[in-house]
Design a protein around this motif. Structure first.
Motif, short mmCIF file in Angstrom:
data_model
loop_
_atom_site.label_atom_id
_atom_site.label_comp_id
_atom_site.label_asym_id
_atom_site.label_seq_id
_atom_site.Cartn_x
_atom_site.Cartn_y
_atom_site.Cartn_z
N GLU A 1 0.83 -1.21 0.00
CA GLU A 1 0.00 0.00 0.00
C GLU A 1 0.86 1.26 0.00
O GLU A 1 0.55 2.24 -0.67
CB GLU A 1 -0.92 0.00 1.23
N GLY B 1 2.69 1.28 -3.66
CA GLY B 1 1.85 1.22 -4.86
C GLY B 1 2.60 0.54 -5.99
O GLY B 1 3.16 -0.54 -5.83
N LYS C 1 4.73 10.25 -8.30
CA LYS C 1 3.27 10.13 -8.19
C LYS C 1 2.88 9.46 -6.88
O LYS C 1 1.96 9.92 -6.18
CB LYS C 1 2.73 9.34 -9.39
N GLN C 2 3.55 8.37 -6.53
CA GLN C 2 3.21 7.65 -5.30
C GLN C 2 3.56 8.47 -4.06
O GLN C 2 2.78 8.52 -3.11
CB GLN C 2 3.92 6.30 -5.26
N LYS D 1 3.54 11.57 -3.61
CA LYS D 1 2.60 12.69 -3.41
C LYS D 1 1.36 12.27 -2.62
O LYS D 1 0.64 13.12 -2.11
CB LYS D 1 2.17 13.28 -4.75
N LYS D 2 1.11 10.98 -2.53
CA LYS D 2 -0.05 10.49 -1.78
C LYS D 2 0.15 10.62 -0.27
O LYS D 2 -0.79 10.45 0.50
CB LYS D 2 -0.34 9.03 -2.13
N PHE D 3 1.39 10.88 0.15
CA PHE D 3 1.70 10.93 1.56
C PHE D 3 2.34 12.27 1.92
O PHE D 3 3.29 12.71 1.28
CB PHE D 3 2.70 9.81 1.92
N SER D 4 1.79 12.92 2.92
CA SER D 4 2.38 14.14 3.46
C SER D 4 1.86 14.31 4.88
O SER D 4 0.83 13.73 5.26
CB SER D 4 2.01 15.36 2.61
N ILE E 1 -1.69 15.79 4.69
CA ILE E 1 -2.73 14.78 4.41
C ILE E 1 -3.00 13.95 5.66
O ILE E 1 -4.14 13.68 6.01
CB ILE E 1 -2.30 13.88 3.22
N THR E 2 -1.93 13.56 6.36
CA THR E 2 -2.08 12.77 7.59
C THR E 2 -2.88 13.54 8.64
O THR E 2 -3.77 12.98 9.28
CB THR E 2 -0.69 12.38 8.14
#
Length: 174
Positions: free
Chosen positions: A110, A113, A149-150, A152-155, A158-159
């Motif tokens: 996960e 990705g 790209k992957q 960028k899904k985590f910051s 965002i958390t």
């Protein structure tokens, strides 16, 4: 590899697969970054048994700054962990656009990705084949492209937002 030297990090299986790689390419070294944990002697013993001490570098504990200097200079990042709560080292590696090989179990798929090569950490041949694959130039280019790209899904932003949403959903007092 970056992490504490302990059984759940699966370094012994990594060493066995790496020894097969070294037989075919003598110019590759494995750098193991991290402090000694429980049962770390199994790792040191395996290096001696496989006769690869001249190809494996143990840094011991490093500072955060030193860790990122080492990571930024890595040709590939290998993380064959058997269990992770999250897997921050693999996220750090893809953030630095380092071609990454990691386990296909726990939280790691996960986190990475499509930006890493997944392998079965309990199967030496799977680790070996993934190590060979990460040295393929076309594979490396694809992985590097997918890393941005992957990542960028985590910051932290965002958390924080997701945490706030959980608090709101369950009406936890802020």
């Amino acid at each position: 590899f970056i992490g504490t030297l302990e059984p759940r990090k699966n370094i012994v299986n990594l060493l066995i697969a790496f020894e097969k790689i070294v037989k075919n390419d003598s110019c590759i070294d494995l750098v193991i970054v991290g402090k000694k944990g429980w049962f770390y002697n199994d790792t040191l013993t395996k290096v001696q048994e496989l006769n690869i001490a001249n190809r494996v570098i143990f840094t011991g504990f490093v500072t955060t700054e030193e860790k990122f200097i080492i990571l930024s200079g890595a040709y590939a990042f290998i993380y064959p962990s058997i269990y992770e709560g999250f897997g921050l080292p693999v996220l750090e590696s893809i953030t630095y656009k380092i071609p990454t090989v990691t386990s296909n179990i726990s939280s790691l798929p996960e986190v990475v990705g499509q930006a890493a090569i997944l392998m079965n950490p309990n199967n030496i041949d799977s680790i070996y084949n993934a190590l060979k694959e990460v040295y393929n130039e076309n594979t490396r280019l694809i992985l590097v492209e997918r890393c941005s790209k992957q990542a960028k899904k985590f910051s932290w932003e965002i958390t924080a937002k997701m945490t706030e949403n959980v608090y709101d959903k369950y009406q936890v007092v802020k």
